[in-house]
Write a protein that holds these residues in place. Structure first.
Motif, PDB file in Angstrom:
ATOM      1  N   GLN A 195     113.472  28.172  29.327  1.00 15.61           N
ATOM      2  CA  GLN A 195     112.884  29.272  28.564  1.00 15.61           C
ATOM      3  C   GLN A 195     113.130  30.561  29.339  1.00 15.61           C
ATOM      4  O   GLN A 195     113.034  30.581  30.561  1.00 15.61           O
ATOM      5  CB  GLN A 195     111.391  29.058  28.378  1.00 15.61           C
ATOM      6  N   TYR A 196     113.447  31.625  28.614  1.00 20.24           N
ATOM      7  CA  TYR A 196     113.725  32.888  29.300  1.00 20.24           C
ATOM      8  C   TYR A 196     113.253  34.069  28.469  1.00 20.24           C
ATOM      9  O   TYR A 196     113.048  33.979  27.257  1.00 20.24           O
ATOM     10  CB  TYR A 196     115.214  33.020  29.618  1.00 20.24           C
ATOM     11  N   ASN A 197     113.101  35.178  29.180  1.00 22.50           N
ATOM     12  CA  ASN A 197     112.698  36.417  28.531  1.00 22.50           C
ATOM     13  C   ASN A 197     113.354  37.589  29.264  1.00 22.50           C
ATOM     14  O   ASN A 197     113.318  37.654  30.495  1.00 22.50           O
ATOM     15  CB  ASN A 197     111.177  36.569  28.577  1.00 22.50           C
ATOM     16  N   PHE A 198     113.965  38.484  28.499  1.00 17.68           N
ATOM     17  CA  PHE A 198     114.509  39.717  29.041  1.00 17.68           C
ATOM     18  C   PHE A 198     113.561  40.854  28.707  1.00 17.68           C
ATOM     19  O   PHE A 198     112.977  40.883  27.627  1.00 17.68           O
ATOM     20  CB  PHE A 198     115.870  40.046  28.404  1.00 17.68           C
ATOM     21  N   ASP A 199     113.459  41.808  29.629  1.00 24.49           N
ATOM     22  CA  ASP A 199     112.689  43.026  29.390  1.00 24.49           C
ATOM     23  C   ASP A 199     113.577  44.212  29.751  1.00 24.49           C
ATOM     24  O   ASP A 199     113.972  44.361  30.912  1.00 24.49           O
ATOM     25  CB  ASP A 199     111.418  43.020  30.238  1.00 24.49           C
TER      26      ASP A 199
ATOM     27  N   LEU B 221     114.706  39.721  34.080  1.00 26.61           N
ATOM     28  CA  LEU B 221     114.935  38.423  33.468  1.00 26.61           C
ATOM     29  C   LEU B 221     113.957  37.440  34.087  1.00 26.61           C
ATOM     30  O   LEU B 221     113.890  37.307  35.309  1.00 26.61           O
ATOM     31  CB  LEU B 221     116.365  37.949  33.721  1.00 26.61           C
ATOM     32  N   GLN B 222     113.213  36.775  33.242  1.00 30.10           N
ATOM     33  CA  GLN B 222     112.311  35.707  33.661  1.00 30.10           C
ATOM     34  C   GLN B 222     112.879  34.413  33.090  1.00 30.10           C
ATOM     35  O   GLN B 222     113.066  34.288  31.881  1.00 30.10           O
ATOM     36  CB  GLN B 222     110.910  35.967  33.123  1.00 30.10           C
TER      37      GLN B 222
ATOM     38  N   THR C 195     109.506  29.217  38.020  1.00 29.81           N
ATOM     39  CA  THR C 195     109.996  30.383  37.280  1.00 29.81           C
ATOM     40  C   THR C 195     110.801  31.266  38.219  1.00 29.81           C
ATOM     41  O   THR C 195     110.337  31.625  39.298  1.00 29.81           O
ATOM     42  CB  THR C 195     108.825  31.188  36.683  1.00 29.81           C
TER      43      THR C 195
END
Length: 85
Positions: free
Chosen positions: A60-64, A53-54, A43
């Motif tokens: 697979q990704y996720n923004f916060d 940003l992960q 990761t």
């Protein structure tokens, strides 16, 4: 980057931050953007003061972030790193 995250772009920017950034412990910092990985390296994390940003296995990704303006500023920083280094 809004709807579809370009995995090649993310990986390229991550590597440029590692190559040209200042090493601070296990993290690298370039132009106000920090890049690092988790312990197993699967990761990636790229963040500034307001956006995180992960990016992980199988793209697979996720923004916060709190606001669209923060996201746009973050995206601009990543594109600038990609162009200049």
């Amino acid at each position: 980057m809004k709807n579809e995250l370009d995995s090649k772009f993310v990986l390229r920017v991550f590597e440029k931050i590692r190559q040209h950034g200042e090493k601070q412990g296990d993290k690298y910092v370039l132009n106000g953007v920090t890049a690092f990985t988790d312990l197993d390296g699967y990761t990636l994390f790229i963040e500034d003061a307001t956006v995180k940003l992960q990016f992980g296995f199988h793209n697979q990704y996720n923004f916060d972030y709190q606001s669209q303006a923060q996201f746009e500023s973050f995206e601009k920083k990543l594109r600038q790193i990609d162009r200049e280094t």
